[in-house]
Design a protein around this motif. Structure first.
Motif, PDB file in Angstrom:
ATOM      1  N   UNK A 459      33.714 -44.612  28.480  1.00  0.00           N
ATOM      2  CA  UNK A 459      33.157 -43.916  29.637  1.00  0.00           C
ATOM      3  C   UNK A 459      33.065 -44.828  30.849  1.00  0.00           C
ATOM      4  N   UNK A 460      32.594 -46.080  30.615  1.00  0.00           N
ATOM      5  CA  UNK A 460      32.396 -46.984  31.745  1.00  0.00           C
ATOM      6  C   UNK A 460      33.718 -47.373  32.398  1.00  0.00           C
ATOM      7  N   UNK A 461      34.811 -47.448  31.590  1.00  0.00           N
ATOM      8  CA  UNK A 461      36.118 -47.788  32.158  1.00  0.00           C
ATOM      9  C   UNK A 461      36.618 -46.665  33.065  1.00  0.00           C
ATOM     10  N   UNK A 462      36.442 -45.415  32.637  1.00  0.00           N
ATOM     11  CA  UNK A 462      36.873 -44.279  33.459  1.00  0.00           C
ATOM     12  C   UNK A 462      36.036 -44.163  34.727  1.00  0.00           C
ATOM     13  N   UNK A 488      37.344 -35.933  25.894  1.00  0.00           N
ATOM     14  CA  UNK A 488      35.893 -35.713  25.770  1.00  0.00           C
ATOM     15  C   UNK A 488      35.150 -36.370  26.936  1.00  0.00           C
ATOM     16  N   UNK A 489      35.553 -37.588  27.278  1.00  0.00           N
ATOM     17  CA  UNK A 489      34.899 -38.283  28.390  1.00  0.00           C
ATOM     18  C   UNK A 489      35.168 -37.576  29.722  1.00  0.00           C
ATOM     19  N   UNK A 490      36.406 -37.106  29.924  1.00  0.00           N
ATOM     20  CA  UNK A 490      36.744 -36.404  31.165  1.00  0.00           C
ATOM     21  C   UNK A 490      35.978 -35.091  31.259  1.00  0.00           C
ATOM     22  N   UNK A 496      36.650 -30.021  35.551  1.00  0.00           N
ATOM     23  CA  UNK A 496      37.681 -29.330  36.338  1.00  0.00           C
ATOM     24  C   UNK A 496      38.896 -30.211  36.619  1.00  0.00           C
ATOM     25  N   UNK A 497      38.834 -31.497  36.276  1.00  0.00           N
ATOM     26  CA  UNK A 497      39.910 -32.439  36.604  1.00  0.00           C
ATOM     27  C   UNK A 497      41.140 -32.166  35.727  1.00  0.00           C
ATOM     28  N   UNK A 515      40.607 -29.025  23.706  1.00  0.00           N
ATOM     29  CA  UNK A 515      39.739 -30.140  24.097  1.00  0.00           C
ATOM     30  C   UNK A 515      39.690 -30.343  25.600  1.00  0.00           C
ATOM     31  N   UNK A 516      40.540 -29.623  26.361  1.00  0.00           N
ATOM     32  CA  UNK A 516      40.466 -29.714  27.812  1.00  0.00           C
ATOM     33  C   UNK A 516      41.718 -30.164  28.511  1.00  0.00           C
TER      34      UNK A 516
END
Length: 654
Positions: A459-462, A488-490, A496-497, A515-516
């Motif tokens: 998460x922190x890298x994104x 999952x992180x996105x 919406x990305x 999953x998106x």
């Protein structure tokens, strides 16, 4: 029945059963052969004698093993990986051998210590490469380091095969024999590799022009065994000649064809060698010295794990990469069994010592898959608190992304990621790439690439990469579990990305979309689309119609290409057994579906009708009001279990 034929039948039956069990339990076949040897040999049920004839044929297994190693030996690959091969691999073999040699010196002398040290320095290429491939880790940083170490071990064993036969002689005579062996090895290598390359290529071209598989096989056996005999006549080993033969053929265009021909001989005869190794293992001697056996199994594994980890860190690997490299290289290897057998035959080792060390090596190989599997929690435990390194990474990522707006985050900067980056750059679209290969990042950054070191699944890298202001995310590697973590992180940060995901085939398309993922690009299906595009254009189909057809297939999420008819050659892949597949069902006179409509059948979740063929005509598209008739061929798409249930409903109504 002749005793020899009876022994062969017993050996074959035992090997087939045990190797099948090893395949089912996902263990290397080598371990199965060793178990067979222990069970049917003179120290077990005594079904097969451990005589000279058996050992003579088993020795050819080692000949073809060394031939295969030489065949995979590439000067270009060695040059590209020279730092890891000769640096990391060379230090691992040298230090392991020297430390073990010093430890055994006080008990057995330096000759025995050298043999045991060399044997303990080896790792199993079969086990490590198999598990790296199964876990999709061959292209990871630790995967490349592991393969570099294994490559140097393959080279080092050639030197040890020259040294070991000389160690049984007394001091001065041993040095003379060792010196002569080294000189003869250098001379034979120089003559064969320097003067033999052109004649070898010309000879293989002559054989290839005859277009005879039988002649090619005979020629391969002649060249391999001929060069092995040549080195044996020169006072060296058969194995060295086989290795040289492989090296010579590796530099020709016949390398892959030869590898295909030699594989059956190599695998069967190598299996026979490991059976004879197991036959020489006396369970009673091992049981009487079980404490020493366990000590010789555990201490070298822990020592190699620590040594390889430290050396990997010394060569710039991260803590995670270093520990994983150590886990893969900690176990013993099949080449150690070769050296141990050679030392026993040349009376460098006595029978009891050979039994104890052999048992320790076998147990080490048995425990290797478990060590690698259970080592992952250990990796996470040792690296979970590595906040300083992670903070430095995050700071570097944030510094790169600070000035970017509406950029694309590229997860993975391999070949696919770099090609995507070039296209984005040509369209003047900003991007930032994340990759966890420190060497690749360093090389690309030096060339001015917008790439930083970081794990895109964190998460922190994104966040540091600017996901809050990004325009899209592209996952460029075909690793579904890791892609799902990123998705999952996105979804948690910016649902919406748009996210474009690369995958290998159509197995996980639905899961990734759920999953998106905005778009999923299966490389196998895209390759099929490109092949179909060029084929249709060559056949005269107008370009506009071809593009419309391809666009429709993509918009329908590759529905036309989903699944395929499986054949006998597809059944060996364990991972492939869960893939959706196409299956044709012919409706016979008594089929329950005749006269009824498709909408009358609840075929169940996970299966669909993709079309129906009637009277040899092309498939009609699926329609719920289609009425089935005798002779119709219904094409089903789904996973094997769901397809079987649907077929039962169509034919039997249940």
């Amino acid at each position: 029945m002749p005793h020899t034929l009876q022994s062969i039948l017993v050996l074959l039956a035992s090997a087939v059963v045990v190797v099948v069990l090893c395949r089912i339990s996902r263990l290397p076949a080598i371990l199965g052969y060793l178990v067979v040897g222990v069970a049917v040999g003179p120290h077990g049920m005594r079904w097969i004698p451990d005589n000279e004839t058996t050992r003579f044929f088993a020795e050819f297994g080692i000949v073809f093993l060394l031939f295969s190693i030489g065949l995979e030996f590439s000067l270009a690959q060695l040059k590209a990986m020279r730092r890891s091969v000769f640096g990391l691999g060379g230090l691992q073999v040298a230090l392991t051998t020297l430390v073990a040699m010093a430890a055994f010196y006080w008990f057995y002398g330096w000759q025995v210590g050298l043999v045991l040290g060399a044997a303990l320095a080896m790792s199993s290429t079969a086990i490590a490469s198999k598990m790296l491939a199964e876990r999709n880790e061959l292209s990871t940083p630790h995967g490349r380091d592991v393969m570099a170490i294994l490559l140097f071990q393959d080279l080092a064993v050639v030197a040890f095969l020259i040294i070991i036969p000389s160690l049984a002689h007394p001091g001065k005579e041993m040095m003379e024999k060792l010196g002569w062996a080294a000189l003869k090895a250098v001379a034979v290598l120089a003559i064969i590799l320097y003067f033999g390359q052109k004649p070898m290529r010309a000879w293989f071209q002559l054989i290839a022009r005859q277009r005879s598989a039988e002649l090619s096989m005979l020629n391969l056996l002649f060249v391999t065994l001929g060069l092995a005999s040549l080195t044996a006549y020169a006072g060296l080993s058969l194995e060295l000649g086989a290795f040289i033969a492989g090296m010579m053929i590796a530099e020709t265009e016949f390398r892959y064809e030869v590898d295909e021909h030699v594989a059956p001989f190599r695998d069967v005869l190598l299996g026979l060698f490991f059976v004879t190794v197991g036959m020489s293992l006396d369970v009673l001697v091992v049981y009487a010295n079980i404490g020493l056996v366990l000590l010789l199994m555990i201490v070298p594994m822990v020592g190699k794990l620590a040594l390889v980890t430290a050396l990997s860190r010394l060569f710039g690997a991260s803590r995670v990469t270093a520990i994983r490299t150590g886990l893969y290289c900690a176990q013993a290897g099949e080449l150690a069994l070769v050296m141990l057998t050679l030392a026993f035959v040349n009376e460098v080792l006595d029978a009891t010592t050979t039994q104890i060390v052999l048992a320790a090596l076998v147990l080490s190989m048995l425990s290797a898959p478990l060590l690698i599997q259970w080592g992952e929690p250990l990796v996470k435990r040792f690296t979970a608190n590595d906040w300083l390194a992670r903070a430095a990474q995050i700071t570097q990522i944030a510094a790169k992304s600070m000035a970017r707006q509406d950029h694309v985050i590229i997860c993975g900067y391999g070949r696919t990621g770099q090609n995507l980056a070039r296209l984005l750059q040509s369209e003047q679209i900003p991007f930032l790439a994340l990759d966890n290969d420190a060497h690749r990042v360093r090389e690309a950054a030096a060339d001015g690439g917008d790439v930083v070191f970081g794990d895109a699944s964190r998460r922190e890298a994104l966040l540091a990469a600017g996901i809050g202001k990004a325009r899209a995310v592209a996952i460029t590697f075909a690793d579904t579990p890791l892609a799902l973590k990123i998705l999952h992180q996105v979804q948690y940060q910016r649902p919406e990305l748009p996210v474009i995901v690369r995958t290998f085939d159509d197995t996980d398309i639905d899961e990734l979309l759920k999953a998106g993922a905005t778009e999923v690009v299966p490389e196998v299906l895209e390759g099929s689309l490109m092949l179909a595009t060029h084929s249709l254009l060559v056949l005269g189909v107008p370009l506009a119609r071809v593009l419309a057809r391809i666009r429709a297939i993509r918009e329908e999420r590759y529905s036309l290409f989903r699944g395929f008819f499986h054949g006998v050659t597809d059944t060996g892949d364990i991972a492939d057994s869960a893939q959706p597949r196409l299956h044709s069902v012919m409706l016979t006179q008594r089929a329950a579906a005749i006269g009824r409509k498709l909408q009358d059948f609840a075929l169940g979740d996970g299966v669909e009708v993709t079309g129906v063929r009637r009277r040899g005509a092309h498939s009609a598209s699926r329609a719920d009001d289609w009425t089935f008739a005798e002779g119709d061929v219904v094409v089903l798409l789904g996973r094997p279990a769901a397809v079987d249930r649907a077929e039962s409903k169509l034919l039997r109504g249940k």
